[in-house]
Write a protein that holds these residues in place. Structure first.
Motif, PDB file in Angstrom:
ATOM      1  N   GLY A   1     -12.731   2.410  -4.328  1.00 40.47           N
ATOM      2  CA  GLY A   1     -11.866   1.346  -4.799  1.00 40.47           C
ATOM      3  C   GLY A   1     -10.697   1.030  -3.896  1.00 40.47           C
ATOM      4  O   GLY A   1      -9.770   0.336  -4.310  1.00 40.47           O
ATOM      5  N   HIS A   2     -10.707   1.546  -2.673  1.00 36.42           N
ATOM      6  CA  HIS A   2      -9.660   1.264  -1.696  1.00 36.42           C
ATOM      7  C   HIS A   2     -10.203   0.270  -0.665  1.00 36.42           C
ATOM      8  O   HIS A   2     -11.408   0.207  -0.425  1.00 36.42           O
ATOM      9  CB  HIS A   2      -9.196   2.547  -1.008  1.00 36.42           C
ATOM     10  CG  HIS A   2      -8.540   3.515  -1.950  1.00 36.42           C
ATOM     11  ND1 HIS A   2      -9.246   4.222  -2.900  1.00 36.42           N
ATOM     12  CD2 HIS A   2      -7.239   3.879  -2.091  1.00 36.42           C
ATOM     13  CE1 HIS A   2      -8.414   4.991  -3.580  1.00 36.42           C
ATOM     14  NE2 HIS A   2      -7.189   4.804  -3.118  1.00 36.42           N
ATOM     15  N   TYR A   3      -9.289  -0.473  -0.016  1.00 38.42           N
ATOM     16  CA  TYR A   3      -9.771  -1.545   0.863  1.00 38.42           C
ATOM     17  C   TYR A   3      -8.739  -1.858   1.945  1.00 38.42           C
ATOM     18  O   TYR A   3      -7.524  -1.702   1.747  1.00 38.42           O
ATOM     19  CB  TYR A   3     -10.035  -2.813   0.042  1.00 38.42           C
ATOM     20  CG  TYR A   3     -10.930  -3.811   0.733  1.00 38.42           C
ATOM     21  CD1 TYR A   3     -12.310  -3.662   0.731  1.00 38.42           C
ATOM     22  CD2 TYR A   3     -10.379  -4.904   1.404  1.00 38.42           C
ATOM     23  CE1 TYR A   3     -13.130  -4.585   1.361  1.00 38.42           C
ATOM     24  CE2 TYR A   3     -11.190  -5.829   2.039  1.00 38.42           C
ATOM     25  CZ  TYR A   3     -12.561  -5.671   2.012  1.00 38.42           C
ATOM     26  OH  TYR A   3     -13.367  -6.571   2.653  1.00 38.42           O
ATOM     27  N   SER A   4      -9.230  -2.313   3.092  1.00 35.35           N
ATOM     28  CA  SER A   4      -8.370  -2.787   4.180  1.00 35.35           C
ATOM     29  C   SER A   4      -9.158  -3.794   5.003  1.00 35.35           C
ATOM     30  O   SER A   4     -10.396  -3.848   4.930  1.00 35.35           O
ATOM     31  CB  SER A   4      -7.901  -1.627   5.060  1.00 35.35           C
ATOM     32  OG  SER A   4      -9.000  -1.042   5.753  1.00 35.35           O
ATOM     33  N   VAL A   5      -8.438  -4.600   5.771  1.00 40.12           N
ATOM     34  CA  VAL A   5      -9.063  -5.585   6.650  1.00 40.12           C
ATOM     35  C   VAL A   5      -8.358  -5.548   8.001  1.00 40.12           C
ATOM     36  O   VAL A   5      -7.216  -5.093   8.115  1.00 40.12           O
ATOM     37  CB  VAL A   5      -8.974  -7.008   6.055  1.00 40.12           C
ATOM     38  CG1 VAL A   5      -9.740  -7.095   4.736  1.00 40.12           C
ATOM     39  CG2 VAL A   5      -7.526  -7.434   5.871  1.00 40.12           C
TER      40      VAL A   5
ATOM     41  N   ASP B   1       0.981  -5.724   5.284  1.00 35.26           N
ATOM     42  CA  ASP B   1       0.772  -5.826   6.723  1.00 35.26           C
ATOM     43  C   ASP B   1       0.600  -4.461   7.372  1.00 35.26           C
ATOM     44  O   ASP B   1       0.026  -4.349   8.457  1.00 35.26           O
ATOM     45  CB  ASP B   1       1.939  -6.559   7.388  1.00 35.26           C
ATOM     46  CG  ASP B   1       1.940  -8.051   7.068  1.00 35.26           C
ATOM     47  OD1 ASP B   1       0.910  -8.546   6.563  1.00 35.26           O
ATOM     48  OD2 ASP B   1       2.972  -8.712   7.311  1.00 35.26           O
ATOM     49  N   GLY B   2       1.101  -3.431   6.740  1.00 32.93           N
ATOM     50  CA  GLY B   2       0.961  -2.084   7.286  1.00 32.93           C
ATOM     51  C   GLY B   2       1.453  -1.057   6.294  1.00 32.93           C
ATOM     52  O   GLY B   2       2.144  -1.387   5.320  1.00 32.93           O
ATOM     53  N   LEU B   3       1.094   0.204   6.535  1.00 32.58           N
ATOM     54  CA  LEU B   3       1.561   1.321   5.719  1.00 32.58           C
ATOM     55  C   LEU B   3       2.060   2.420   6.639  1.00 32.58           C
ATOM     56  O   LEU B   3       1.422   2.736   7.650  1.00 32.58           O
ATOM     57  CB  LEU B   3       0.429   1.865   4.834  1.00 32.58           C
ATOM     58  CG  LEU B   3      -0.107   0.945   3.738  1.00 32.58           C
ATOM     59  CD1 LEU B   3      -1.269   1.620   3.013  1.00 32.58           C
ATOM     60  CD2 LEU B   3       0.978   0.565   2.745  1.00 32.58           C
TER      61      LEU B   3
ATOM     62  N   ARG C   1      -4.234  -3.159  11.134  1.00 28.13           N
ATOM     63  CA  ARG C   1      -4.948  -3.280   9.864  1.00 28.13           C
ATOM     64  C   ARG C   1      -3.979  -3.635   8.736  1.00 28.13           C
ATOM     65  O   ARG C   1      -2.790  -3.268   8.785  1.00 28.13           O
ATOM     66  CB  ARG C   1      -5.691  -1.985   9.503  1.00 28.13           C
ATOM     67  CG  ARG C   1      -6.847  -1.666  10.422  1.00 28.13           C
ATOM     68  CD  ARG C   1      -7.867  -0.751   9.772  1.00 28.13           C
ATOM     69  NE  ARG C   1      -8.673  -1.403   8.753  1.00 28.13           N
ATOM     70  CZ  ARG C   1      -9.694  -2.223   9.034  1.00 28.13           C
ATOM     71  NH1 ARG C   1     -10.028  -2.492  10.287  1.00 28.13           N
ATOM     72  NH2 ARG C   1     -10.392  -2.765   8.042  1.00 28.13           N
ATOM     73  N   GLU C   2      -4.509  -4.354   7.743  1.00 33.88           N
ATOM     74  CA  GLU C   2      -3.775  -4.662   6.532  1.00 33.88           C
ATOM     75  C   GLU C   2      -4.421  -3.898   5.378  1.00 33.88           C
ATOM     76  O   GLU C   2      -5.644  -3.768   5.328  1.00 33.88           O
ATOM     77  CB  GLU C   2      -3.799  -6.171   6.249  1.00 33.88           C
ATOM     78  CG  GLU C   2      -3.146  -6.983   7.359  1.00 33.88           C
ATOM     79  CD  GLU C   2      -3.237  -8.485   7.093  1.00 33.88           C
ATOM     80  OE1 GLU C   2      -3.879  -8.871   6.095  1.00 33.88           O
ATOM     81  OE2 GLU C   2      -2.668  -9.256   7.887  1.00 33.88           O
ATOM     82  N   TYR C   3      -3.606  -3.422   4.443  1.00 35.22           N
ATOM     83  CA  TYR C   3      -4.086  -2.480   3.429  1.00 35.22           C
ATOM     84  C   TYR C   3      -3.859  -3.009   2.014  1.00 35.22           C
ATOM     85  O   TYR C   3      -2.771  -3.478   1.679  1.00 35.22           O
ATOM     86  CB  TYR C   3      -3.373  -1.137   3.591  1.00 35.22           C
ATOM     87  CG  TYR C   3      -3.581  -0.505   4.937  1.00 35.22           C
ATOM     88  CD1 TYR C   3      -4.673   0.331   5.170  1.00 35.22           C
ATOM     89  CD2 TYR C   3      -2.698  -0.753   5.982  1.00 35.22           C
ATOM     90  CE1 TYR C   3      -4.870   0.915   6.413  1.00 35.22           C
ATOM     91  CE2 TYR C   3      -2.893  -0.179   7.231  1.00 35.22           C
ATOM     92  CZ  TYR C   3      -3.980   0.658   7.443  1.00 35.22           C
ATOM     93  OH  TYR C   3      -4.176   1.223   8.675  1.00 35.22           O
ATOM     94  N   SER C   4      -4.898  -2.896   1.194  1.00 39.24           N
ATOM     95  CA  SER C   4      -4.783  -3.254  -0.211  1.00 39.24           C
ATOM     96  C   SER C   4      -4.006  -2.178  -0.953  1.00 39.24           C
ATOM     97  O   SER C   4      -4.265  -0.991  -0.794  1.00 39.24           O
ATOM     98  CB  SER C   4      -6.182  -3.396  -0.834  1.00 39.24           C
ATOM     99  OG  SER C   4      -6.092  -3.561  -2.232  1.00 39.24           O
TER     100      SER C   4
ATOM    101  N   ALA D   1      -3.553  10.149   2.931  1.00 41.43           N
ATOM    102  CA  ALA D   1      -4.898  10.166   2.353  1.00 41.43           C
ATOM    103  C   ALA D   1      -5.234   8.807   1.746  1.00 41.43           C
ATOM    104  O   ALA D   1      -6.362   8.322   1.868  1.00 41.43           O
ATOM    105  CB  ALA D   1      -5.009  11.272   1.312  1.00 41.43           C
ATOM    106  N   PHE D   2      -4.258   8.168   1.094  1.00 40.56           N
ATOM    107  CA  PHE D   2      -4.472   6.841   0.519  1.00 40.56           C
ATOM    108  C   PHE D   2      -4.817   5.849   1.623  1.00 40.56           C
ATOM    109  O   PHE D   2      -5.754   5.052   1.495  1.00 40.56           O
ATOM    110  CB  PHE D   2      -3.216   6.400  -0.234  1.00 40.56           C
ATOM    111  CG  PHE D   2      -3.309   5.019  -0.830  1.00 40.56           C
ATOM    112  CD1 PHE D   2      -3.712   4.846  -2.139  1.00 40.56           C
ATOM    113  CD2 PHE D   2      -2.979   3.892  -0.078  1.00 40.56           C
ATOM    114  CE1 PHE D   2      -3.791   3.572  -2.701  1.00 40.56           C
ATOM    115  CE2 PHE D   2      -3.066   2.618  -0.627  1.00 40.56           C
ATOM    116  CZ  PHE D   2      -3.471   2.464  -1.934  1.00 40.56           C
ATOM    117  N   ARG D   3      -4.050   5.880   2.717  1.00 40.42           N
ATOM    118  CA  ARG D   3      -4.316   4.954   3.818  1.00 40.42           C
ATOM    119  C   ARG D   3      -5.681   5.209   4.437  1.00 40.42           C
ATOM    120  O   ARG D   3      -6.401   4.270   4.791  1.00 40.42           O
ATOM    121  CB  ARG D   3      -3.214   5.069   4.885  1.00 40.42           C
ATOM    122  CG  ARG D   3      -3.275   3.975   5.935  1.00 40.42           C
ATOM    123  CD  ARG D   3      -2.199   4.112   6.981  1.00 40.42           C
ATOM    124  NE  ARG D   3      -2.432   5.245   7.863  1.00 40.42           N
ATOM    125  CZ  ARG D   3      -1.751   5.472   8.981  1.00 40.42           C
ATOM    126  NH1 ARG D   3      -0.761   4.649   9.333  1.00 40.42           N
ATOM    127  NH2 ARG D   3      -1.995   6.520   9.738  1.00 40.42           N
ATOM    128  N   SER D   4      -6.061   6.466   4.558  1.00 37.28           N
ATOM    129  CA  SER D   4      -7.368   6.804   5.129  1.00 37.28           C
ATOM    130  C   SER D   4      -8.503   6.268   4.263  1.00 37.28           C
ATOM    131  O   SER D   4      -9.491   5.726   4.772  1.00 37.28           O
ATOM    132  CB  SER D   4      -7.493   8.327   5.284  1.00 37.28           C
ATOM    133  OG  SER D   4      -8.790   8.680   5.729  1.00 37.28           O
TER     134      SER D   4
END
Length: 390
Positions: free
Chosen positions: A201-205, A251-253, A233-236, A190-193
């Motif tokens: 307040g979640h972010y990825s690029v 770099d990944g989750l 994708r990279e994840y904050s 759920a956090f990654r989604s």
């Protein structure tokens, strides 16, 4: 000084290195000298007092230690009084990175000497070699900013929890403050989604070189290695991220166990970090002595950034990279300690053994072996190894 044990140990070579330090000639004509390891601890404590930082904050003790080790290693007679405004500004930059802050969190008079990197304003660096009177600032201003930030962010790390047997077949971790993190794959997914959708307040690029779409092949080998091992994708690792402030960026989750990971390194709730070695002679991801020897042996075919540099400059580059990597790892440990971040393990995936050993040393220095691992996984796609969880 309280909690001095949280400082990383100085290198073993310091124990055999006597430095002339404020040499004093006594009545018998004897000259006293200071061991480099003693100088390391003395200066680290002096910096902590100057900045108002407590060594009981483990992450900040690591930062002070790495910074001091770098300075003493470059200049064997280094003293705090030798530091200029640029030195203090460099420490301030590392302090901001450690706590996920940006240039907007410091005095406006310092904004002009900072630059952004790909719109990530927490990953800024000094504009090297171009600081002029047009960007004038006082050393006292920099020190005051560090002291002001330390009043908020330099706090003792909660004591480690102690495991107690709860029932046959399981344990429960109890302690003061934050309990040791546990893995909940559903919560991690759920956090990654949320990060993928950039909500709450979640972010990825998109990973470097993949912004053109799902079929884009990154142009550089390091980019391809990361995408092949960790995904596109990279994840904050934050819950208050935005497009201007989102470090640290993984770099990944892997929310659940990766089905094609290397044996012994397939963990659920895992932060992934890919490290690619291009030129094995001149890569910075190796021991310092091997790096210096490799540059010397490759004198006729050096990368442009190393051409014409002397030994001291090369050591400075290696130490700066080591400090950056240690700070990144410290930020990952901070995310693991955050009860709102459902990831509890870090795996460094390295293309060569030398990089694996390099990151294992960083892990050991932070005494974080239970929650971090480093392994080698070949860049050849035929191995089939990756940590991608769909």
């Amino acid at each position: 000084m309280e909690c001095r044990e949280n400082l990383p140990d100085p290198s073993l070579r310091m124990d055999f290195d006597l430095l002339p330090s404020a040499l004093e000639v006594g009545t018998l004509g004897l000259i006293t000298a200071e061991a480099a390891s003693a100088r390391y601890y003395r200066i680290a404590e002096g910096l902590a007092r100057l900045y108002g930082i407590t060594f009981c904050d483990r992450a900040e003790a690591q930062l002070i230690g790495q910074f001091t080790h770098f300075k003493v290693g470059i200049n064997r007679s280094f003293e705090i009084a030798d530091m200029d405004r640029g030195d203090h500004l460099h420490f301030l930059s590392q302090y901001l990175l450690l706590h996920g802050l940006s240039y907007r969190d410091v005095d406006e008079g310092l904004h002009a000497v900072m630059s952004s990197n790909a719109q990530d304003y927490t990953n800024w660096e000094l504009l090297r070699g171009t600081i002029t009177g047009r960007w004038d600032y006082e050393m006292s201003t920099v020190i005051s900013e560090i002291q002001r930030l330390a009043q908020t962010h330099s706090v003792p790390t909660p004591p480690e929890s102690v495991a107690e047997e709860a029932s046959p077949g399981g344990t429960i971790i109890r302690g003061e403050g934050i309990d040791f993190p546990t893995c909940d794959p559903a919560e991690a997914r759920a956090f990654r989604s949320r990060a993928e959708r950039r909500v709450d307040g979640h972010y990825s690029v998109a990973a470097a070189g993949t912004a053109g779409g799902t079929n884009t092949t990154p142009p550089r080998p390091a980019m391809r290695y990361q995408v092949n091992k960790c995904g596109r994708r990279e994840y904050s690792l934050r819950t208050d991220a935005s497009h201007r402030s989102y470090a640290p960026l993984a770099d990944g989750l892997a929310p659940s166990r990766p089905p094609r990971a290397k044996g012994g390194y397939a963990f659920a709730c895992c932060i992934l970090e890919a490290k690619f070695v291009g030129n094995r002679r001149t890569t910075l991801y190796q021991r310092k002595r091997d790096f210096l020897r490799g540059v010397e042996d490759s004198a006729d075919a050096l990368p442009r950034r190393f051409e014409g540099l002397g030994r001291l400059s090369l050591v400075a580059i290696w130490e700066a990279k080591r400090l950056d990597q240690a700070n990144q790892f410290g930020a990952y440990l901070g995310a693991i300690a955050d009860p709102d971040i459902p990831y509890w393990k870090v795996v460094y995936i390295c293309s060569r053994d030398m990089a694996r050993d390099y990151f294992r040393a960083i892990i050991r220095a932070a005494i974080a072996m239970p929650v971090a691992k480093a392994c080698t996984s070949s860049a050849r796609l035929t191995t089939g190894q990756n940590w991608i969880v769909l």
